[in-house]
Design an enzyme around this catalytic site. Sequence first.
Site, PDB file in Angstrom:
ATOM      1  N   ASP A  54       0.918  -1.141  -0.072  1.00 11.46           N
ATOM      2  CA  ASP A  54       0.259   0.171  -0.327  1.00 11.46           C
ATOM      3  C   ASP A  54       0.981   1.278  -0.068  1.00 11.46           C
ATOM      4  O   ASP A  54       0.398   2.620  -0.111  1.00 11.46           O
ATOM      5  CB  ASP A  54      -1.101   0.030   0.795  1.00 11.46           C
ATOM      6  N   SER A  55       2.300   1.124   0.130  1.00 13.30           N
ATOM      7  CA  SER A  55       3.196   2.403  -0.254  1.00 13.30           C
ATOM      8  C   SER A  55       3.030   2.951  -1.362  1.00 13.30           C
ATOM      9  O   SER A  55       2.836   3.809  -1.914  1.00 13.30           O
ATOM     10  CB  SER A  55       4.819   1.303  -0.422  1.00 13.30           C
ATOM     11  N   ASP A 107      -0.211  -6.352  -0.561  1.00 17.49           N
ATOM     12  CA  ASP A 107      -1.223  -5.525   1.013  1.00 17.49           C
ATOM     13  C   ASP A 107      -2.778  -5.373   0.996  1.00 17.49           C
ATOM     14  O   ASP A 107      -2.958  -4.736  -0.118  1.00 17.49           O
ATOM     15  CB  ASP A 107      -0.613  -4.508   1.242  1.00 17.49           C
ATOM     16  N   LYS A 158      -0.982  -9.570   3.051  1.00 13.74           N
ATOM     17  CA  LYS A 158      -0.035  -9.110   4.474  1.00 13.74           C
ATOM     18  C   LYS A 158      -1.432  -8.341   4.601  1.00 13.74           C
ATOM     19  O   LYS A 158      -1.544  -7.154   3.974  1.00 13.74           O
ATOM     20  CB  LYS A 158       1.562  -8.285   3.711  1.00 13.74           C
ATOM     21  N   GLU A 180      -1.081  -5.425   8.793  1.00 14.51           N
ATOM     22  CA  GLU A 180      -0.783  -4.925   9.719  1.00 14.51           C
ATOM     23  C   GLU A 180      -1.678  -4.970  10.744  1.00 14.51           C
ATOM     24  O   GLU A 180      -2.116  -5.478  11.311  1.00 14.51           O
ATOM     25  CB  GLU A 180      -0.741  -3.745  10.168  1.00 14.51           C
ATOM     26  N   GLU A 195       9.496  -3.873  10.518  1.00 11.58           N
ATOM     27  CA  GLU A 195       9.693  -2.354  10.066  1.00 11.58           C
ATOM     28  C   GLU A 195       9.804  -0.949  10.936  1.00 11.58           C
ATOM     29  O   GLU A 195       9.184  -1.190  12.313  1.00 11.58           O
ATOM     30  CB  GLU A 195       8.146  -1.485   9.023  1.00 11.58           C
TER      31      GLU A 195
END
Length: 260
Positions: A20-21, A59, A89, A91, A158
Site C-alpha cells: 500500500d506504499s 497488502d 499481508k 498490519e 518495520e
Amino acid sequence: DATFTRLIDACDVDIVLVGDSLGMVVQGHPHTLEVSVDDIVYHSRAVRRALRNALLCADMPFMSYQVSAEQALINAGRLIREGGAAAVKLEGGETIAPQIEKIIGAGIPVMGHLGLTPQSVHAFGGFKVQGRDDAAADKLRREAKLLEQLGCFSLVLEGIPATLAREVSESLSIPTIGIGAGVGCDGQVLVIHDLLGLDDGFQPKFVKRYAELASPIRAAVSEYAREVRARAFPGEEHSFGATRPIDSGKKPRRTGYGPA
C-alpha cells in the site's frame, strides 16, 4: 507495474510485494490510508501478468480487514481471485488475530507485519521507530509469537531497533523480513522506487539507494523535449516512408502508424 515486474523477476528476488506504499510513491499521497482494495487489485493484476518466478504478496489496505473477520476474508479473497496474489499481508497483532485466523483457515497464506505499521501512522504520531521502551518491546515479542502460532508464513518487522529485530527473528521458526530493522532479520524489503533513487528528495536512514535514477531520467526527458522543439527528433531512422505519392499542396492525414 508489469515493466518493473519483468525487470525484478529476472533478479533472483524471492517475493514481490504489491504494497500500500503505492499510495505514496505512485498516487502521491502523504501516507497509505487512501489506498483501496480496488487499487491493490489493479496493481496486483498488472504484476501478475509479468511475474514468472517470485511469490506475489498483496497488502490488505486500511479498513479492508479491521471491521470484522468476515470482511477480512472477503477482501483477502478478492486479492487472490481478482488480483492474482498468492498471499496477503496484514498490519497488526493481537487486535487482528481473529482476522488472520479466518483468512488462514480459508487456505490463504498470510504475512504478518509488526513494529512501525504505516496504517497506524496517526496513532503513532508520525513515522517513528517503535519498540524502544521495555513495554513496547515486550508487546512486540508477544505478538510475533502469536502471529507464528496463528500460522503466518512470514513476518515483516518495520522500524524497530536492530537488537530487538534480531532477538525476535531468532525466537521464531518463520522467516522475518526487515525494513529499518537491521541485518538480523532473515530477509529485507525495500520499495523499488527508493532502491532505484527515483525520488532524490526522499532519503530516510533505512533506505540504501542502489542507483540514482532521478537525474538521468530528468536529463533524458529534457533532451527529448529539446530535440522535439529543434525538430531533431524524429529523424529519418524513426520515420515511416510513404508508399504512394501525396498530392502537392495537401497535408497527409495521419491515421495511425501506417503509411500516410
